[in-house]
Design an enzyme around this catalytic site. Structure first.
Site, short mmCIF file in Angstrom:
data_model
loop_
_atom_site.label_atom_id
_atom_site.label_comp_id
_atom_site.label_asym_id
_atom_site.label_seq_id
_atom_site.Cartn_x
_atom_site.Cartn_y
_atom_site.Cartn_z
N ARG A 154 0.98 -0.94 -0.02
CA ARG A 154 -0.11 0.16 -0.09
C ARG A 154 0.93 1.13 0.06
O ARG A 154 1.86 1.24 0.69
CB ARG A 154 -0.91 0.22 1.33
CG ARG A 154 -2.12 -0.82 1.02
CD ARG A 154 -3.05 -0.35 0.12
NE ARG A 154 -4.48 -1.24 -0.28
CZ ARG A 154 -4.41 -2.27 -1.00
NH1 ARG A 154 -3.33 -2.66 -1.73
NH2 ARG A 154 -5.44 -2.82 -1.02
N GLU A 184 -3.74 7.97 -5.46
CA GLU A 184 -3.93 7.35 -6.57
C GLU A 184 -5.19 7.84 -7.33
O GLU A 184 -6.39 7.92 -6.60
CB GLU A 184 -3.91 5.78 -6.56
CG GLU A 184 -2.86 5.20 -5.85
CD GLU A 184 -2.77 3.77 -5.89
OE1 GLU A 184 -3.60 3.05 -6.41
OE2 GLU A 184 -1.67 3.19 -5.43
N HIS A 205 -0.37 0.96 -10.47
CA HIS A 205 -1.22 -0.05 -9.34
C HIS A 205 -1.77 -1.24 -10.31
O HIS A 205 -2.93 -1.33 -10.13
CB HIS A 205 -2.31 0.90 -8.66
CG HIS A 205 -2.70 -0.22 -7.49
ND1 HIS A 205 -3.24 0.54 -6.12
CD2 HIS A 205 -2.71 -1.49 -7.03
CE1 HIS A 205 -3.46 -0.19 -5.25
NE2 HIS A 205 -3.04 -1.66 -5.94
#
Length: 369
Positions: free
Chosen positions: A280, A309, A328
């Site tokens: 994370r 993000e 991601h």
């Protein structure tokens, strides 16, 4: 298939495949469950998930929605005993809180993602939720994330950016090539993702050093050396950063892991060291990382996750030459949906099996993983 981490705002209407109303059950061992699946039917991943519903046994009731209104429209809401949350399909976690007072028979909550950081704050505020087991898709995406870690290591070890630059400049530079064999990889967090990565590293002949919270957990045998934060805290972590040629952080996003990888940790790394983050983004102090990348104090970094993000265009990370950056999507493979769905179906089969006495692995809500 598309991004498993989208922001979907379009609500969907309730969907049900109903085989008849069943009487209240005293335990999940009798009959099949009634599922409330929280997902956005209007986004691509929600549609893909809806297409998989026929794979659930025919005797099961499935309610699909992404707002309280969607579920309140069903007379079966009060009979729901399983809540399934799909963040990658735009599921809104706030819906759980909105329908919770009406779902008094819930005996199981499942996250179709491995990360539960968006779900836990909601559950923590709900009465009696602490007693309801929470499962997740732990292990479903470890293979693809492990491959990404090896890709990142090889990217820097084989000096791929230099090779590409030499091609562009038509430079025949026969430099000495590196090897992963014999080098040390340090794992900050040693759960399923890290252990899967460690197995691949072993195939390359690498040395494994792991940082873990507690003793006696499965997987210690995969490491040549294990440091325990329960013994030495920050010192144990610094020893891992200092010993490693490659540091892989796969920590979950919890209050306790916030900026776990910061200035002190990066200062402990070798000048030739490479940092890889796949857990994370909140676990990494990005400002501290940018400083050591720009100053050349470490050789490079690979980031697949970020504090914010999508990564804002103005983020200085975009300008870091020593950075391998991915949006991601390290686990965004063609099998992503199938792996997430398969993990859920396995748990559903266990839940409805005769003699069911509990799941083999559940999320520790206090720890956040």
């Amino acid at each position: 298939f598309v991004d498993p981490h989208p922001v979907c705002s379009q609500d969907c209407s309730a969907h049900a495949r109903i085989s008849g109303i069943r009487p209240r059950r005293a335990s999940p061992l009798e009959g099949m469950p009634i599922l409330a699946l929280i997902a956005d039917r209007g986004c691509a991943n929600g549609k893909a998930l809806e297409a998989l519903l026929p794979e659930i046994p025919d005797s099961t009731t499935v309610l699909l929605g992404n707002s309280a209104e969607d579920f309140k429209a069903s007379p079966q809401l009060a009979e729901v005993d399983v809540i399934v949350f799909a963040v990658f399909a735009g599921g809104n976690p706030a819906v759980i809180a909105e329908i919770w007072p009406m779902c008094t028979k819930v005996r199981w909550i499942h996250s179709m993602s491995a990360g539960v950081d968006t779900l836990l704050p909601v559950l923590a505020a709900l009465p009696s939720s602490a007693e309801v087991p929470l499962t997740n898709a732990k292990g479903a995406f470890s293979r693809s994330l492990a491959e990404y870690c090896l890709c990142a290591m090889l990217h820097f070890n084989k000096q791929v950016p230099k090779l590409q630059a030499n091609r562009v400049s038509r430079t025949w530079d026969k430099f000495t090539m590196g090897e992963l064999h014999g080098q040390t990889v340090g794992f900050v967090g040693f759960g399923d993702i890290a252990q899967t990565t460690a197995r691949l590293c072993r195939a390359f002949g690498m040395r494994i050093v792991a940082l873990r919270n507690t003793r006696g957990r499965p997987g210690d045998e995969l490491a040549d050396e294990v440091q325990y934060s329960c013994d030495d805290g920050a010192d144990a972590k610094l020893r891992v950063f200092g010993a490693a040629d490659y540091v892989v952080c796969s920590l979950p996003g919890t209050p306790g892991t916030y900026h776990a990888c910061g200035a002190a940790e990066f200062a402990a790394m070798k000048a030739s060291g490479v940092f890889v983050s796949i857990g994370r983004g909140s676990c990494v102090d990005e400002a501290a990382l940018i400083e050591v990348l720009r100053s050349g104090k470490i050789a490079g970094a690979a980031l697949d996750v970020f504090e914010k993000e999508p990564l804002p265009p103005e983020s200085p990370l975009w300008d870091c030459d020593r950075l391998l950056l991915s949006p991601h999507n390290a686990d965004l493979t063609e099998t992503y949906m199938a792996m997430a769905w398969g993990s859920f179906l396995e748990k559903l089969a266990a839940y409805t099996s005769p003699g069911f006495s509990g799941f083999s692995s559940v999320v520790d809500k206090a720890k956040g993983y």
